[in-house]
Design a protein around this motif. Structure first.
Motif, mmCIF file in Angstrom:
data_model
loop_
_atom_site.group_PDB
_atom_site.id
_atom_site.type_symbol
_atom_site.label_atom_id
_atom_site.label_comp_id
_atom_site.label_asym_id
_atom_site.label_seq_id
_atom_site.Cartn_x
_atom_site.Cartn_y
_atom_site.Cartn_z
ATOM 1 N N ASP A 58 -4.715 -36.034 15.198
ATOM 2 C CA ASP A 58 -4.791 -37.005 14.368
ATOM 3 C C ASP A 58 -5.893 -37.172 13.390
ATOM 4 O O ASP A 58 -6.037 -37.104 11.999
ATOM 5 N N SER A 59 -7.359 -36.818 13.932
ATOM 6 C CA SER A 59 -8.475 -36.649 13.263
ATOM 7 C C SER A 59 -8.270 -35.737 12.323
ATOM 8 O O SER A 59 -8.920 -35.687 11.388
ATOM 9 N N ILE A 60 -7.849 -34.536 12.807
ATOM 10 C CA ILE A 60 -8.009 -33.151 12.043
ATOM 11 C C ILE A 60 -7.122 -33.347 10.840
ATOM 12 O O ILE A 60 -7.366 -33.162 9.680
ATOM 13 N N TYR A 61 -5.882 -33.793 11.037
ATOM 14 C CA TYR A 61 -5.100 -34.007 9.691
ATOM 15 C C TYR A 61 -5.343 -35.079 8.666
ATOM 16 O O TYR A 61 -5.315 -34.814 7.513
ATOM 17 N N ARG A 62 -6.061 -36.249 9.265
ATOM 18 C CA ARG A 62 -6.557 -36.946 8.457
ATOM 19 C C ARG A 62 -7.409 -36.508 7.714
ATOM 20 O O ARG A 62 -7.746 -36.858 6.420
ATOM 21 N N THR A 63 -8.455 -35.922 8.262
ATOM 22 C CA THR A 63 -9.531 -35.281 7.465
ATOM 23 C C THR A 63 -8.987 -34.170 6.327
ATOM 24 O O THR A 63 -9.781 -34.192 5.366
ATOM 25 N N ALA A 64 -8.121 -33.617 6.619
ATOM 26 C CA ALA A 64 -7.507 -32.455 5.883
ATOM 27 C C ALA A 64 -6.592 -33.215 4.661
ATOM 28 O O ALA A 64 -6.056 -32.700 3.862
ATOM 29 N N GLY A 65 -6.554 -34.633 4.750
ATOM 30 C CA GLY A 65 -5.968 -35.153 3.746
ATOM 31 C C GLY A 65 -4.575 -35.792 3.735
ATOM 32 O O GLY A 65 -3.874 -36.262 2.972
ATOM 33 N N ILE A 243 -0.842 -22.943 14.748
ATOM 34 C CA ILE A 243 0.360 -22.258 14.626
ATOM 35 C C ILE A 243 1.296 -23.241 13.586
ATOM 36 O O ILE A 243 2.071 -22.401 12.834
ATOM 37 N N LEU A 244 0.959 -24.314 13.237
ATOM 38 C CA LEU A 244 1.552 -24.921 11.959
ATOM 39 C C LEU A 244 0.877 -24.757 10.654
ATOM 40 O O LEU A 244 1.435 -25.415 9.606
ATOM 41 N N GLN A 245 0.115 -24.012 10.448
ATOM 42 C CA GLN A 245 -0.745 -23.588 9.400
ATOM 43 C C GLN A 245 0.175 -23.483 8.068
ATOM 44 O O GLN A 245 -0.242 -23.857 7.017
ATOM 45 N N SER A 246 1.309 -22.831 8.371
ATOM 46 C CA SER A 246 2.094 -22.384 7.116
ATOM 47 C C SER A 246 2.787 -23.789 6.540
ATOM 48 O O SER A 246 3.000 -23.631 5.254
ATOM 49 N N LYS A 247 3.016 -24.605 7.379
ATOM 50 C CA LYS A 247 3.608 -25.887 6.917
ATOM 51 C C LYS A 247 2.659 -26.893 6.573
ATOM 52 O O LYS A 247 2.893 -27.696 5.569
ATOM 53 N N PHE A 248 1.669 -26.849 7.541
ATOM 54 C CA PHE A 248 0.636 -28.028 7.040
ATOM 55 C C PHE A 248 -0.682 -27.478 7.196
ATOM 56 O O PHE A 248 -1.463 -27.310 8.016
ATOM 57 N N PRO A 249 -1.020 -26.832 6.055
ATOM 58 C CA PRO A 249 -2.484 -26.090 5.773
ATOM 59 C C PRO A 249 -3.676 -26.896 6.179
ATOM 60 O O PRO A 249 -3.606 -28.143 5.744
ATOM 61 N N VAL A 250 -4.483 -26.365 6.913
ATOM 62 C CA VAL A 250 -5.761 -27.021 7.094
ATOM 63 C C VAL A 250 -6.968 -26.063 6.997
ATOM 64 O O VAL A 250 -6.983 -25.030 7.790
ATOM 65 N N SER A 251 -7.715 -26.439 6.194
ATOM 66 C CA SER A 251 -8.811 -25.493 6.203
ATOM 67 C C SER A 251 -9.977 -25.559 7.444
ATOM 68 O O SER A 251 -9.737 -26.386 8.198
ATOM 69 N N ALA A 253 -12.871 -25.692 7.609
ATOM 70 C CA ALA A 253 -14.053 -26.825 7.348
ATOM 71 C C ALA A 253 -13.369 -28.255 7.704
ATOM 72 O O ALA A 253 -14.143 -29.032 8.683
ATOM 73 N N ALA A 254 -12.255 -28.419 7.437
ATOM 74 C CA ALA A 254 -11.508 -30.004 8.070
ATOM 75 C C ALA A 254 -11.386 -29.967 9.303
ATOM 76 O O ALA A 254 -11.335 -30.922 9.878
ATOM 77 N N LYS A 255 -10.929 -28.714 9.808
ATOM 78 C CA LYS A 255 -10.670 -28.620 11.232
ATOM 79 C C LYS A 255 -12.037 -29.060 11.865
ATOM 80 O O LYS A 255 -11.976 -29.831 12.625
ATOM 81 N N SER A 256 -12.703 -28.273 11.471
ATOM 82 C CA SER A 256 -14.376 -28.583 12.575
ATOM 83 C C SER A 256 -14.755 -30.146 12.175
ATOM 84 O O SER A 256 -15.185 -30.392 13.123
ATOM 85 N N LYS A 257 -14.459 -30.447 11.033
ATOM 86 C CA LYS A 257 -15.066 -32.023 10.786
ATOM 87 C C LYS A 257 -14.247 -32.847 11.540
ATOM 88 O O LYS A 257 -14.741 -33.660 12.141
ATOM 89 N N GLY A 258 -12.830 -32.531 11.512
ATOM 90 C CA GLY A 258 -11.895 -33.440 12.255
ATOM 91 C C GLY A 258 -12.414 -33.405 14.035
ATOM 92 O O GLY A 258 -12.234 -34.228 14.456
ATOM 93 N N LEU A 259 -12.738 -32.368 14.407
ATOM 94 C CA LEU A 259 -13.085 -32.336 15.711
ATOM 95 C C LEU A 259 -14.273 -32.843 16.050
ATOM 96 O O LEU A 259 -14.400 -33.700 17.168
ATOM 97 N N MET A 260 -15.129 -33.038 15.440
ATOM 98 C CA MET A 260 -16.603 -33.665 15.209
ATOM 99 C C MET A 260 -16.545 -35.050 14.785
ATOM 100 O O MET A 260 -17.544 -35.858 15.087
#
Length: 414
Positions: A58-65, A243-251, A253-260
């Motif tokens: 949830d945090s990663i995908y929200r961070t990615a917009g 794995i879902l990158q093609s349908k739901f792209p996440v950079s 930077a967004a992934k790292s920020k979401g994790l932290m």
């Protein structure tokens, strides 16, 4: 209908007990025009770690917009914690609205409390138009009411013994129950599993032509959540995102920020009390999570050189034995409490199997006022563990805001 009446109705469902099986939720969903088909989802099960993985995703995908929906259980204090859109709990007004809307339909199908809340989840996420929903299984997988979704990916975080009276006594039986969320031609991500359990998962996945992806190595990503197990959970979530990158792209930077930036209450959560003591809320409640607790305690002891005060309550003596074996060597004292839940083990029964430093107290004796732990001879660090329901009760006592919204008793009766 006001909120009090909505609560009374929900209590009536809760008091009728849990009901596994998909028949009732399918009837309810059909009456609601199958809202679960109107948004993409990620389905997550596992003995331990599923709540953390859901929170990280949830945090990663929200961070990615992305506009996210998050369905988890149980709640700690407030019922609306179970259903969140973009990190916001479902409001009391909406709970009333949905209770009015669904109650007559639910009465016809005889749904349980959890099934009713699952129906609300599906409606809310569909009406809010979430971009991606993260759905945590309530219990097991195959017969859980969340298992009518058709997810983009299925996730099995871990497998160890818990709920054996329902899921089975062996790891292979438990694995088979959780493998029930695997869908035809849909990828599956797994955490580090016992070989016996992994073999079952892979067999079911092969039968359904579902590719299996497993985390590997030990160089797992950093996360704001504490402990080596949370880095494993971060690796699981990161693999899902990749794995879902093609349908739901996440950079990256967004992934790292979401994790932290992720938070997940009750997972080695530290709270500073006005007495200067540190309160740690830990959701360990079974054999698997007791092993994780052991690592965290060893690390904390290495850092501080101290022993700790424990507040412990459990649902079941078998769970208590695993927790007691873990905390005994680190205990300055242990206070045993009876959790306000139907299946709670009474403190006097816990005392019979507890380490010598244990005594019985009520939570109101220990936490007599907000942000204060009463026993004056306690250590600087107080650790509350044994059940997530216990954590909710403690939060409702130490946090004045939580006390105003205290619904810790409105839980699934399982």
């Amino acid at each position: 209908m006001g909120y009090t009446k909505a609560q009374e109705y929900l209590y009536s469902l809760r008091n009728s007990g849990s009901k596994l099986g998909l028949e009732r939720i399918k009837i309810l969903a059909e009456e609601l025009s199958n809202p679960q088909n109107n948004f993409p989802s990620i389905h997550v099960t596992g003995t331990n770690g599923k709540g953390s993985v859901c929170s990280i995703l949830d945090s990663i995908y929200r961070t990615a917009g992305y506009k996210t929906g998050l369905h988890t259980s149980p709640h700690l204090v407030y019922l609306g914690e179970r259903i969140r859109v973009n990190g916001q709990n479902l409001s009391r007004d909406k709970i009333v609205q949905y209770t009015e809307e669904l109650s007559s339909i639910a009465d016809k199908s005889g749904v349980s409390f959890f099934e009713f809340m699952t129906g609300i989840t599906f409606l809310e996420f569909a009406r809010e138009g979430v971009d991606i929903a993260i759905i945590e299984v309530g219990l097991g997988g195959e017969h859980d009411s969340t298992n009518i979704i058709n997810p983009e990916i299925s996730v099995i975080t871990s497998i160890s013994k818990d709920h054996t009276n329902i899921l089975g006594n062996s790891l292979s039986e438990i694995a088979h129950a959780k493998a029930g969320i695997i869908k035809q031609n849909t990828p599956v991500v797994i955490g580090v599993l016992p070989l016996e359990a992994e073999a079952v998962i892979r067999k079911v996945a092969k039968q359904k032509n579902a590719p299996v992806y497993a985390i590997s190595g030990s160089n797992y990503p950093e996360t704001a959540l504490h402990g080596s197990c949370q880095r494993e959970n971060a690796a699981i979530a990161s693999l899902v995102v990749n794995i879902l990158q093609s349908k739901f792209p996440v950079s990256e930077a967004a992934k790292s920020k979401g994790l932290m930036s992720v938070t997940c209450r009750g997972r080695w959560e530290k709270i500073k009390l006005i007495t200067g003591q540190t309160l740690i809320l830990d959701a360990s409640h079974n054999e698997g999570s007791a092993a994780i607790l052991a690592k965290n305690l060893a690390e904390l002891h290495a850092q501080t050189g101290k022993q700790f005060t424990f507040v412990c309550g459990t649902l079941g003596e078998d769970r208590a034995q695993a927790i007691f074996a873990t905390i005994a060597a680190h205990a300055h004292e242990i206070y045993l409490v009876t959790i306000n839940q139907p299946r709670a083990t009474p403190a006097n029964e816990l005392l019979k199997i507890a380490p010598p430093k244990a005594s019985i107290k009520s939570l109101s004796q220990l936490f007599s006022s907000p942000n204060r732990f009463l026993p004056e001879n306690s250590s600087d660090i107080i650790i509350v563990t044994g059940s997530i329901y216990l954590l909710g009760e403690v939060l409702s006592l130490i946090d004045e805001t939580a006390a105003l919204h205290n619904e810790v008793c409105l839980q699934d009766k399982i």
